[in-house]
Design a protein around this motif. Structure first.
Motif, PDB file in Angstrom:
ATOM      1  N   GLU A 135       0.795  -1.235   0.000  1.00  5.62           N
ATOM      2  CA  GLU A 135       0.000   0.000   0.000  1.00  5.62           C
ATOM      3  C   GLU A 135       0.826   1.283   0.000  1.00  5.62           C
ATOM      4  O   GLU A 135       0.482   2.253  -0.688  1.00  5.62           O
ATOM      5  CB  GLU A 135      -0.962   0.016   1.204  1.00  5.62           C
ATOM      6  CG  GLU A 135      -2.183  -0.865   1.036  1.00  5.62           C
ATOM      7  CD  GLU A 135      -1.962  -2.288   1.502  1.00  5.62           C
ATOM      8  OE1 GLU A 135      -2.945  -3.030   1.634  1.00  5.62           O
ATOM      9  OE2 GLU A 135      -0.790  -2.665   1.752  1.00  5.62           O
ATOM     10  N   THR A 136       1.914   1.338   0.807  1.00  4.23           N
ATOM     11  CA  THR A 136       2.658   2.592   0.886  1.00  4.23           C
ATOM     12  C   THR A 136       3.270   2.967  -0.458  1.00  4.23           C
ATOM     13  O   THR A 136       3.489   4.152  -0.735  1.00  4.23           O
ATOM     14  CB  THR A 136       3.752   2.524   1.971  1.00  4.23           C
ATOM     15  OG1 THR A 136       4.570   1.362   1.758  1.00  4.23           O
ATOM     16  CG2 THR A 136       3.131   2.448   3.367  1.00  4.23           C
ATOM     17  N   GLY A 137       3.530   1.984  -1.296  1.00  2.00           N
ATOM     18  CA  GLY A 137       4.024   2.270  -2.641  1.00  2.00           C
ATOM     19  C   GLY A 137       2.971   2.914  -3.520  1.00  2.00           C
ATOM     20  O   GLY A 137       3.283   3.484  -4.570  1.00  2.00           O
ATOM     21  N   LEU A 138       1.708   2.827  -3.093  1.00  2.00           N
ATOM     22  CA  LEU A 138       0.597   3.434  -3.836  1.00  2.00           C
ATOM     23  C   LEU A 138       0.102   4.708  -3.160  1.00  2.00           C
ATOM     24  O   LEU A 138      -0.933   5.255  -3.540  1.00  2.00           O
ATOM     25  CB  LEU A 138      -0.560   2.429  -3.949  1.00  2.00           C
ATOM     26  CG  LEU A 138      -0.267   1.170  -4.766  1.00  2.00           C
ATOM     27  CD1 LEU A 138      -1.377   0.146  -4.584  1.00  2.00           C
ATOM     28  CD2 LEU A 138      -0.080   1.509  -6.233  1.00  2.00           C
ATOM     29  N   GLY A 139       0.817   5.148  -2.129  1.00  2.00           N
ATOM     30  CA  GLY A 139       0.455   6.397  -1.469  1.00  2.00           C
ATOM     31  C   GLY A 139      -0.631   6.277  -0.424  1.00  2.00           C
ATOM     32  O   GLY A 139      -1.240   7.283  -0.038  1.00  2.00           O
ATOM     33  N   ILE A 140      -0.896   5.059   0.054  1.00  3.65           N
ATOM     34  CA  ILE A 140      -1.918   4.864   1.085  1.00  3.65           C
ATOM     35  C   ILE A 140      -1.372   3.928   2.166  1.00  3.65           C
ATOM     36  O   ILE A 140      -0.250   3.442   2.072  1.00  3.65           O
ATOM     37  CB  ILE A 140      -3.229   4.276   0.503  1.00  3.65           C
ATOM     38  CG1 ILE A 140      -2.954   2.926  -0.175  1.00  3.65           C
ATOM     39  CG2 ILE A 140      -3.869   5.264  -0.474  1.00  3.65           C
ATOM     40  CD1 ILE A 140      -4.209   2.207  -0.633  1.00  3.65           C
ATOM     41  N   MET A 141      -2.178   3.696   3.205  1.00  2.00           N
ATOM     42  CA  MET A 141      -1.810   2.773   4.266  1.00  2.00           C
ATOM     43  C   MET A 141      -2.564   1.461   4.114  1.00  2.00           C
ATOM     44  O   MET A 141      -3.607   1.405   3.451  1.00  2.00           O
ATOM     45  CB  MET A 141      -2.171   3.354   5.651  1.00  2.00           C
ATOM     46  CG  MET A 141      -1.555   4.683   5.980  1.00  2.00           C
ATOM     47  SD  MET A 141      -1.850   5.103   7.722  1.00  2.00           S
ATOM     48  CE  MET A 141      -3.622   4.854   7.888  1.00  2.00           C
ATOM     49  N   ALA A 142      -2.065   0.429   4.762  1.00  5.54           N
ATOM     50  CA  ALA A 142      -2.793  -0.848   4.850  1.00  5.54           C
ATOM     51  C   ALA A 142      -3.789  -0.716   5.990  1.00  5.54           C
ATOM     52  O   ALA A 142      -3.561  -1.185   7.099  1.00  5.54           O
ATOM     53  CB  ALA A 142      -1.806  -1.987   5.103  1.00  5.54           C
TER      54      ALA A 142
END
Length: 257
Positions: A135-142
């Motif tokens: 997720e962090t690679g997509l700009g969000i959190m898990a």
């Protein structure tokens, strides 16, 4: 007559098999990405299992468990969508089902797919699994469970590497870390074997054990005693213990001859 008669499923294939329900994620064209329709259908499955508790087995289709949330839908979600907790709500509901949940993992279990797996009580993986939280690679959190479930399962240091650095685990690491209970050539068949073992136990005792297991530390031993009190009054307790004693006495009698 199935409890699911009258319910329409497209994103899932649902099969009721006696003491269990098998759910196959059925969006192979997008590697079983979890979209709102799939979430809605999972809620429908949960509604049935909350009324009629049975073991739930969740698996993917075409060699993939779930590649994550549907990025095309996720791309358009805004603050209010996040506050609705679309995925976190269904994963919590699955985790809280009365009877155990088993996830049979093939191929990718990434992002939301991993968080769905983490909501299960048991995870069985095929040798080709790849699990993680990108997720962090997509700009969000898990934000659908992994930020707290993952460290409880694999430990804080590895959880941080998965969550903050995008580390992906293969089958060997997933088993060694405790992410999966075991690795099997046919994960779905192994999941049904585990369901068979659960099915040989007393359903009420299993249900109460799951309920008490998930209670906060401060609730014990009070809730243990209450759960045991319910078990002590059940017919199954008397019947099962009497059968145990009968087998023991029969074995003793045979040995004495």
């Amino acid at each position: 007559m199935s409890s699911f008669d009258g319910l329409a499923f497209e994103a899932l294939q649902v099969t009721e098999r006696g003491d269990r329900v098998e759910v196959l994620l059925n969006r192979p064209e997008v590697k079983n990405a979890i979209d709102e329709q799939m979430v809605t259908e999972l809620h429908a499955v949960c509604a049935v299992l909350e009324r009629e508790p049975k073991v739930l087995i969740i698996a993917g289709r075409d060699g993939i468990f779930a590649s994550g949330a549907d990025i095309a839908q996720l791309r358009e979600r805004r603050r209010d969508d996040a506050l609705r907790g679309v995925n976190s709500g269904i994963f919590s509901r699955i985790a809280n089902l009365p009877m155990p949940v088993i996830a049979a993992l093939d191929g990718y279990a990434l992002g939301g797919g991993s968080e769905l797996a983490l909501a299960a009580d048991f995870r069985i993986g095929a040798p080709d699994i790849k699990v993680g939280q990108p997720e962090t690679g997509l700009g969000i959190m898990a934000a659908a469970g992994a930020l707290w479930r993952l460290k409880e399962i694999v430990g804080e240091p590895l959880a941080k590497e998965i969550l903050f650095a995008g580390r992906i685990l293969g089958a060997e690491e997933a088993e060694r870390s405790g992410y999966v209970n075991s690795i099997a050539e046919d994960a779905l068949a192994a999941a049904h074997e585990l369901a068979d073992r659960i099915g040989s136990q007393d359903p009420l005792a299993v249900r109460l054990s799951k309920m008490v297991f998930d209670m906060p530390r401060d609730a014990h031993p009070l809730v243990d005693n209450i759960g045991q009190a319910i078990c002590f009054e059940s017919e199954a307790k008397f019947d099962r213990m009497q059968k145990f004693l009968d087998r023991k006495n029969k074995k003793k009698s045979t040995e004495e001859k």
